[in-house]
Design a protein around this motif. Structure first.
Motif, short mmCIF file in Angstrom:
data_model
loop_
_atom_site.label_atom_id
_atom_site.label_comp_id
_atom_site.label_asym_id
_atom_site.label_seq_id
_atom_site.Cartn_x
_atom_site.Cartn_y
_atom_site.Cartn_z
N ASN A 76 39.68 62.88 79.63
CA ASN A 76 40.29 61.63 79.17
C ASN A 76 39.51 61.13 77.96
O ASN A 76 38.61 60.29 78.07
N THR A 109 44.77 60.19 85.38
CA THR A 109 44.06 60.71 86.55
C THR A 109 44.95 60.69 87.79
O THR A 109 44.98 61.66 88.57
N ARG A 110 45.69 59.62 87.99
CA ARG A 110 46.62 59.55 89.13
C ARG A 110 47.67 60.66 89.05
O ARG A 110 48.01 61.28 90.07
N ALA A 113 45.81 64.19 89.57
CA ALA A 113 45.00 64.41 90.78
C ALA A 113 45.64 65.40 91.75
O ALA A 113 44.93 66.27 92.29
N VAL A 124 37.45 65.77 86.36
CA VAL A 124 37.93 64.76 85.43
C VAL A 124 36.74 64.29 84.62
O VAL A 124 35.66 64.01 85.18
N ASP A 126 35.67 61.35 81.83
CA ASP A 126 36.04 60.11 81.17
C ASP A 126 35.03 59.80 80.07
O ASP A 126 33.82 59.75 80.33
N THR A 151 35.80 54.70 86.59
CA THR A 151 35.32 56.08 86.78
C THR A 151 34.55 56.20 88.09
O THR A 151 34.73 57.15 88.85
N LEU A 154 37.02 55.97 91.00
CA LEU A 154 37.80 57.20 91.11
C LEU A 154 36.96 58.35 91.67
O LEU A 154 37.46 59.17 92.44
N THR A 163 37.07 66.86 93.80
CA THR A 163 37.17 66.75 92.35
C THR A 163 35.90 66.12 91.77
O THR A 163 35.51 65.02 92.16
N VAL A 165 33.98 64.07 89.07
CA VAL A 165 34.34 63.04 88.10
C VAL A 165 33.09 62.71 87.28
O VAL A 165 32.10 62.21 87.81
#
Length: 230
Positions: A76, A109-110, A113, A124, A126, A151, A154, A163, A165
């Motif tokens: 992102n 992200t939604r 996912a 992910v 950010d 972040t 999430l 996942t 992040v």
């Protein structure tokens, strides 16, 4: 999360750090890189798939998720400046900053996912800022502070599906977005991206790119024993 052999999607891939993320992902052996931006991108490497994407448009995001069912790593990167004063700038300009820098990240992200979960968890990334932790006038620093919190939340939610992040923080990089900044040192984009991707491949939660950012991060309270309210 290793890049070699995996598929990467980079938002804001038409300039600045986005171009560098595409280049370095290819250099680290990515099987495919979706280069996503509001305008179409031409790239000589056949592993690059140009994608028209506006992270402020839910329909555009949904279309990208449908068109890219093989993403392992979502970066992102898309972000904008604007809203120089929270009190006097047009509220529409301030909303644009938050729609891109915060809600765009959340919606991307939604949307991706489930894809990441189906492919073993993935990652992910950010792209935040040292201004996540420094209050400055205008919408940008407050949007990056919101992104830092987003972040972290999430990361807690996505942990159940395995996942990774990664939140990346840096001071100014030498990109088209910061051309108007003339009173601060700027980091080389290749160095910035290299450190972020190193942190990704090391399985880190946070990438602190430069000394200024490290000093600000270290100044934050590290007291984690205080009871939460309520």
């Amino acid at each position: 999360m290793h890049i070699n052999g995996h598929t990467v999607l980079v938002t804001g891939a038409s300039s600045g750090l986005g171009v560098e993320f595409v280049t370095q992902a290819l250099g680290r052996g990515a099987a495919k890189v979706y280069a996503a931006a509001r305008r179409e991108i031409n790239h000589a490497d056949p592993r690059v798939v140009p994608m028209r994407l506006d992270v402020t448009e839910p329909d555009s995001i949904a279309a990208s998720a449908k068109a890219a069912p093989d993403v392992d790593i979502l970066i992102n990167n898309a972000g904008i400046l604007g809203g120089s004063s929270l009190l006097t700038s047009p509220i529409s300009e301030i909303r644009d900053v938050f729609d891109t820098n915060v809600f765009g990240v959340l919606e991307m992200t939604r949307s991706f996912a489930p894809t990441l979960a189906s492919r073993g968890g993935g990652a992910v990334v950010d792209i935040a800022s040292v201004l996540s932790w420094i209050a400055a006038p205008g919408a940008y620093s407050s949007s990056k502070a919101a992104l830092w919190g987003l972040t972290n939340s999430l990361r807690a939610e996505l942990a159940t599906q395995g996942t990774q992040v990664l939140g990346a923080h840096l001071s100014y990089a030498a990109t088209p977005m910061t051309e108007g900044v003339t009173d601060a040192p700027k980091l080389a984009p290749d160095m910035v991206v290299g450190q972020i991707l190193d942190a990704l491949e090391e399985g880190a939660d946070e990438a602190i790119v430069d000394d200024i950012t490290a000093a600000v991060r270290a100044s934050l309270s590290t007291n984690t024993t205080a009871a939460l309210p309520g």
